[in-house]
Scaffold this motif. Sequence first.
Motif, PDB file in Angstrom:
ATOM      1  N   VAL A  29       0.866  -1.182   0.000  1.00 13.45           N
ATOM      2  CA  VAL A  29       0.000   0.000   0.000  1.00 13.45           C
ATOM      3  C   VAL A  29       0.900   1.229   0.000  1.00 13.45           C
ATOM      4  O   VAL A  29       1.811   1.336   0.829  1.00 13.45           O
ATOM      5  CB  VAL A  29      -0.929   0.042   1.234  1.00 13.45           C
ATOM      6  N   GLN A  33      -3.154   6.318  -0.908  1.00 11.01           N
ATOM      7  CA  GLN A  33      -3.931   5.179  -1.397  1.00 11.01           C
ATOM      8  C   GLN A  33      -4.771   4.593  -0.267  1.00 11.01           C
ATOM      9  O   GLN A  33      -4.319   4.495   0.871  1.00 11.01           O
ATOM     10  CB  GLN A  33      -3.002   4.094  -1.950  1.00 11.01           C
ATOM     11  N   TYR A  35      -6.473   1.117   0.640  1.00  7.15           N
ATOM     12  CA  TYR A  35      -6.432  -0.302   0.287  1.00  7.15           C
ATOM     13  C   TYR A  35      -7.512  -1.019   1.075  1.00  7.15           C
ATOM     14  O   TYR A  35      -7.486  -1.057   2.315  1.00  7.15           O
ATOM     15  CB  TYR A  35      -5.054  -0.859   0.634  1.00  7.15           C
ATOM     16  N   CYS A 204     -12.300   2.889  -1.936  1.00 12.19           N
ATOM     17  CA  CYS A 204     -11.048   2.167  -2.105  1.00 12.19           C
ATOM     18  C   CYS A 204     -10.444   2.299  -3.506  1.00 12.19           C
ATOM     19  O   CYS A 204     -11.131   2.165  -4.511  1.00 12.19           O
ATOM     20  CB  CYS A 204     -11.254   0.692  -1.761  1.00 12.19           C
ATOM     21  N   ASP A 205      -9.139   2.530  -3.521  1.00  8.46           N
ATOM     22  CA  ASP A 205      -8.388   2.591  -4.769  1.00  8.46           C
ATOM     23  C   ASP A 205      -7.993   1.195  -5.226  1.00  8.46           C
ATOM     24  O   ASP A 205      -7.864   0.933  -6.426  1.00  8.46           O
ATOM     25  CB  ASP A 205      -7.118   3.424  -4.581  1.00  8.46           C
ATOM     26  N   CYS A 206      -7.787   0.296  -4.268  1.00  5.54           N
ATOM     27  CA  CYS A 206      -7.438  -1.086  -4.554  1.00  5.54           C
ATOM     28  C   CYS A 206      -8.139  -1.960  -3.527  1.00  5.54           C
ATOM     29  O   CYS A 206      -8.314  -1.552  -2.369  1.00  5.54           O
ATOM     30  CB  CYS A 206      -5.916  -1.276  -4.479  1.00  5.54           C
ATOM     31  N   GLU A 218      -6.847  -9.418  -6.048  1.00  5.49           N
ATOM     32  CA  GLU A 218      -6.474  -8.056  -5.668  1.00  5.49           C
ATOM     33  C   GLU A 218      -6.467  -7.202  -6.923  1.00  5.49           C
ATOM     34  O   GLU A 218      -6.061  -7.659  -7.996  1.00  5.49           O
ATOM     35  CB  GLU A 218      -5.087  -8.056  -5.029  1.00  5.49           C
ATOM     36  N   GLY A 219      -6.958  -5.973  -6.794  1.00  3.74           N
ATOM     37  CA  GLY A 219      -6.923  -5.077  -7.931  1.00  3.74           C
ATOM     38  C   GLY A 219      -7.830  -3.884  -7.720  1.00  3.74           C
ATOM     39  O   GLY A 219      -8.502  -3.761  -6.686  1.00  3.74           O
ATOM     40  N   THR A 220      -7.868  -2.996  -8.692  1.00  5.91           N
ATOM     41  CA  THR A 220      -8.816  -1.891  -8.642  1.00  5.91           C
ATOM     42  C   THR A 220     -10.217  -2.447  -8.882  1.00  5.91           C
ATOM     43  O   THR A 220     -10.388  -3.566  -9.382  1.00  5.91           O
ATOM     44  CB  THR A 220      -8.498  -0.842  -9.712  1.00  5.91           C
ATOM     45  N   GLN A 223     -10.614  -3.331 -12.516  1.00  6.00           N
ATOM     46  CA  GLN A 223      -9.953  -4.573 -12.888  1.00  6.00           C
ATOM     47  C   GLN A 223     -10.775  -5.792 -12.457  1.00  6.00           C
ATOM     48  O   GLN A 223     -10.920  -6.759 -13.222  1.00  6.00           O
ATOM     49  CB  GLN A 223      -8.562  -4.627 -12.266  1.00  6.00           C
TER      50      GLN A 223
END
Length: 252
Positions: A29, A33, A35, A204-206, A218-220, A223
């Motif tokens: 992280v 950001q 997470y 959340c960004d990711c 895991e991802g955006t 995604q």
Amino acid sequence: MIHVDKLSKVYHDAQRGPHVALAGLSFDVGPGQIYGLIGPNGAGKTTALRILSTVLRPTSGTATVAGFDVTESPIQVRRHIGFVSTNTAVYERMTAWEMVEYFGQLFGLRGEELRERIDKLFNQLQMHDFRDVLGAKMSTGMQQKVSIARALVHDPPVLIFDEATSGLDILVARSLLDTIRRLRDEGKCIIFSTHIMREVEKLCDCVAIMHKGNILREGTLEQLYEEHGETDIEEVFFQLVQGQSPSVANIA
């Protein structure tokens, strides 16, 4: 600012044998950001966050926070994080101002610097109207704001929120989410664990979806949506977890 590499935690039970709470967790992280960690009960989210905040020691693997190893330099890690959960207690015989002041002093803040810092936080979190209320007489929302203020008083670069909106009414919860978003925009590194999917979509960004001590994906959001042909993180969550377990009745 947070680097987790093959982190594991195994509990030993005399009757049931070893229980694997984390099974080689890895993620990063960065500053600015948010997470998100989501998963069913027992997925290992809180265990991971407790290791990052130095409450628990890992069985194996490494984790660093702001450049400091959680096992080798726990004091330095604590100086660089703020931790907020739904279970954070307040002192019943101290006022809101006194509690935040006390935690500021623990982090070495004194005098005018501390007063200015607390005053700024109380303005941001709209706490001045209950600054002199004792902890025993505070509402749940008031207590949570105090918890946030004392986690932020030393201006840490890393923040951990573990189910921080659980039990809050919609107005207080929304205020907290706005605060977290603002902290991200200020460059803070934030881990946000929740069971409320809409909060994940808004913040959340990711996102990491956990199950039985592992990260399944895991991802955006974009995604994850593209990979699973969905436009809803809850549907992605169910696709992944149902593929791992016959029962997903309890989500946290």
